[in-house]
Design a protein around this motif. Structure first.
Motif, PDB file in Angstrom:
ATOM      1  N   ILE A 194       4.043   6.722  -0.070  1.00 50.30           N
ATOM      2  CA  ILE A 194       2.915   7.373  -0.721  1.00 50.30           C
ATOM      3  C   ILE A 194       2.069   6.305  -1.418  1.00 50.30           C
ATOM      4  O   ILE A 194       2.516   5.180  -1.623  1.00 50.30           O
ATOM      5  CB  ILE A 194       3.368   8.459  -1.730  1.00 50.30           C
ATOM      6  N   SER A 195       0.850   6.673  -1.803  1.00 55.32           N
ATOM      7  CA  SER A 195      -0.050   5.716  -2.453  1.00 55.32           C
ATOM      8  C   SER A 195       0.403   5.462  -3.886  1.00 55.32           C
ATOM      9  O   SER A 195       1.190   6.217  -4.452  1.00 55.32           O
ATOM     10  CB  SER A 195      -1.476   6.259  -2.439  1.00 55.32           C
ATOM     11  N   LYS A 196      -0.126   4.381  -4.459  1.00 55.39           N
ATOM     12  CA  LYS A 196       0.284   3.990  -5.804  1.00 55.39           C
ATOM     13  C   LYS A 196      -0.096   5.038  -6.854  1.00 55.39           C
ATOM     14  O   LYS A 196       0.721   5.378  -7.705  1.00 55.39           O
ATOM     15  CB  LYS A 196      -0.341   2.643  -6.184  1.00 55.39           C
ATOM     16  N   ASP A 197      -1.310   5.593  -6.761  1.00 52.85           N
ATOM     17  CA  ASP A 197      -1.719   6.578  -7.765  1.00 52.85           C
ATOM     18  C   ASP A 197      -0.896   7.862  -7.652  1.00 52.85           C
ATOM     19  O   ASP A 197      -0.545   8.474  -8.660  1.00 52.85           O
ATOM     20  CB  ASP A 197      -3.221   6.850  -7.687  1.00 52.85           C
TER      21      ASP A 197
ATOM     22  N   GLU B  79       2.444   7.143  -9.230  1.00 52.11           N
ATOM     23  CA  GLU B  79       2.333   7.132 -10.697  1.00 52.11           C
ATOM     24  C   GLU B  79       2.279   8.558 -11.252  1.00 52.11           C
ATOM     25  O   GLU B  79       2.903   8.868 -12.264  1.00 52.11           O
ATOM     26  CB  GLU B  79       1.104   6.333 -11.139  1.00 52.11           C
ATOM     27  N   LYS B  80       1.517   9.439 -10.593  1.00 51.42           N
ATOM     28  CA  LYS B  80       1.422  10.836 -11.038  1.00 51.42           C
ATOM     29  C   LYS B  80       2.780  11.521 -10.945  1.00 51.42           C
ATOM     30  O   LYS B  80       3.184  12.261 -11.853  1.00 51.42           O
ATOM     31  CB  LYS B  80       0.408  11.605 -10.186  1.00 51.42           C
ATOM     32  N   LEU B  81       3.504  11.277  -9.868  1.00 48.67           N
ATOM     33  CA  LEU B  81       4.826  11.868  -9.670  1.00 48.67           C
ATOM     34  C   LEU B  81       5.796  11.351 -10.725  1.00 48.67           C
ATOM     35  O   LEU B  81       6.581  12.115 -11.299  1.00 48.67           O
ATOM     36  CB  LEU B  81       5.326  11.543  -8.255  1.00 48.67           C
TER      37      LEU B  81
ATOM     38  N   THR C 192       0.815  -1.216   0.000  1.00 43.44           N
ATOM     39  CA  THR C 192       0.000   0.000   0.000  1.00 43.44           C
ATOM     40  C   THR C 192       0.850   1.269   0.000  1.00 43.44           C
ATOM     41  O   THR C 192       0.343   2.343  -0.288  1.00 43.44           O
ATOM     42  CB  THR C 192      -0.916   0.035   1.231  1.00 43.44           C
ATOM     43  N   SER C 193       2.109   1.171   0.357  1.00 42.68           N
ATOM     44  CA  SER C 193       2.942   2.372   0.339  1.00 42.68           C
ATOM     45  C   SER C 193       4.121   2.154  -0.609  1.00 42.68           C
ATOM     46  O   SER C 193       4.710   1.074  -0.649  1.00 42.68           O
ATOM     47  CB  SER C 193       3.460   2.697   1.752  1.00 42.68           C
ATOM     48  N   PHE C 194       4.420   3.185  -1.366  1.00 45.88           N
ATOM     49  CA  PHE C 194       5.436   3.091  -2.402  1.00 45.88           C
ATOM     50  C   PHE C 194       6.463   4.210  -2.224  1.00 45.88           C
ATOM     51  O   PHE C 194       6.184   5.241  -1.604  1.00 45.88           O
ATOM     52  CB  PHE C 194       4.788   3.202  -3.791  1.00 45.88           C
ATOM     53  N   THR C 195       7.649   3.976  -2.796  1.00 44.40           N
ATOM     54  CA  THR C 195       8.722   4.954  -2.758  1.00 44.40           C
ATOM     55  C   THR C 195       9.084   5.316  -4.186  1.00 44.40           C
ATOM     56  O   THR C 195       9.325   4.431  -5.011  1.00 44.40           O
ATOM     57  CB  THR C 195       9.963   4.384  -2.039  1.00 44.40           C
TER      58      THR C 195
ATOM     59  N   ALA D  42       4.964  13.017 -14.117  1.00 43.36           N
ATOM     60  CA  ALA D  42       5.350  14.431 -14.189  1.00 43.36           C
ATOM     61  C   ALA D  42       6.857  14.584 -14.322  1.00 43.36           C
ATOM     62  O   ALA D  42       7.338  15.417 -15.111  1.00 43.36           O
ATOM     63  CB  ALA D  42       4.852  15.158 -12.944  1.00 43.36           C
ATOM     64  N   LEU D  43       7.621  13.789 -13.583  1.00 39.10           N
ATOM     65  CA  LEU D  43       9.081  13.920 -13.639  1.00 39.10           C
ATOM     66  C   LEU D  43       9.658  13.268 -14.893  1.00 39.10           C
ATOM     67  O   LEU D  43      10.699  13.718 -15.407  1.00 39.10           O
ATOM     68  CB  LEU D  43       9.719  13.328 -12.378  1.00 39.10           C
ATOM     69  N   SER D  44       9.014  12.240 -15.403  1.00 37.10           N
ATOM     70  CA  SER D  44       9.495  11.595 -16.626  1.00 37.10           C
ATOM     71  C   SER D  44       9.350  12.528 -17.834  1.00 37.10           C
ATOM     72  O   SER D  44      10.149  12.463 -18.768  1.00 37.10           O
ATOM     73  CB  SER D  44       8.734  10.298 -16.885  1.00 37.10           C
ATOM     74  N   LYS D  45       8.325  13.384 -17.823  1.00 37.47           N
ATOM     75  CA  LYS D  45       8.104  14.333 -18.924  1.00 37.47           C
ATOM     76  C   LYS D  45       9.259  15.316 -19.057  1.00 37.47           C
ATOM     77  O   LYS D  45       9.524  15.796 -20.155  1.00 37.47           O
ATOM     78  CB  LYS D  45       6.812  15.123 -18.717  1.00 37.47           C
ATOM     79  N   VAL D  46       9.929  15.610 -17.953  1.00 40.32           N
ATOM     80  CA  VAL D  46      11.034  16.583 -17.998  1.00 40.32           C
ATOM     81  C   VAL D  46      12.404  15.900 -17.945  1.00 40.32           C
ATOM     82  O   VAL D  46      13.395  16.511 -17.545  1.00 40.32           O
ATOM     83  CB  VAL D  46      10.905  17.632 -16.867  1.00 40.32           C
ATOM     84  N   GLY D  47      12.474  14.626 -18.326  1.00 38.29           N
ATOM     85  CA  GLY D  47      13.761  13.973 -18.528  1.00 38.29           C
ATOM     86  C   GLY D  47      14.312  13.164 -17.379  1.00 38.29           C
ATOM     87  O   GLY D  47      15.465  12.751 -17.428  1.00 38.29           O
TER      88      GLY D  47
END
Length: 180
Positions: free
Chosen positions: A158-161, A164-166, A110-113, A169-174
């Motif tokens: 943090i939660s899985k969703d 994923e959002k983080l 339930t918690s991710f890094t 967002a960070l993958s879009k900027v390299g």
């Protein structure tokens, strides 16, 4: 006349006597034998007071030891410590362990890094700005240091969703992001 000369020289003689006595005290203190440190692997000498306590405690029977333990816990506000089994931890049979694993359902994570492993140097400025906007409490200098300290954990527990959002967002900027 001689008596006046003696009286005049008295303070000077007294000062030289005083200096000599001070020097003599310093010499005596310096002549005190130095204590030699105990070499490694050899037990340190124990004070007589501690040695006396040790002999008294070792002469107690089990009931007295228990009573002493309870009094010390109470007066020193010590918590009850779990008792270690005599033989250490016993090994559970392998078959019983496999049965337990089959009986209990797999735990759902339930918690991710979110971890940033590397980034594109061409998009470093955009990544710094994105980190500054996504992570609370970061100014531009802190965001720059954070990005330059890759690999680093962006957010933990943090939660899985949200992870994923983080990542998106960070993958879009390299940035190259891993979710653990």
């Amino acid at each position: 006349m001689n008596s006046i000369k003696i009286v005049r020289n008295l303070p000077r003689q007294w000062r030289s006597f005083s200096r000599c006595s001070i020097l003599q005290q310093e010499v005596l203190q310096a002549a005190q034998p130095l204590s030699v440190p105990v070499p490694e692997g050899v037990d340190k000498p124990v004070s007589p007071k501690i040695e006396k306590l040790f002999t008294e405690i070792t002469s107690l029977n089990l009931l007295e030891v228990s009573e002493l333990s309870q009094v010390l816990k109470k007066r020193l506000n010590l918590p009850d410590a779990p008792v270690m089994p005599m033989g250490g931890f016993a090994m559970a049979p392998v078959a019983a362990q496999e049965d337990e694993e089959a009986a209990t359902p797999k735990a759902v994570k339930t918690s991710f890094t979110v971890k940033m492993t590397k980034f594109d140097d061409k998009q470093k400025v955009a990544l710094i700005k994105e980190v500054k906007s996504l992570l609370e409490g970061f100014n531009l200098v802190q965001a720059k240091k954070f990005v330059e300290s890759v690999p680093t954990v962006v957010k933990a527990d943090i939660s899985k969703d949200e992870a994923e959002k983080l990542k998106e967002a960070l993958s879009k900027v390299g940035a190259v992001i891993e979710i653990e």
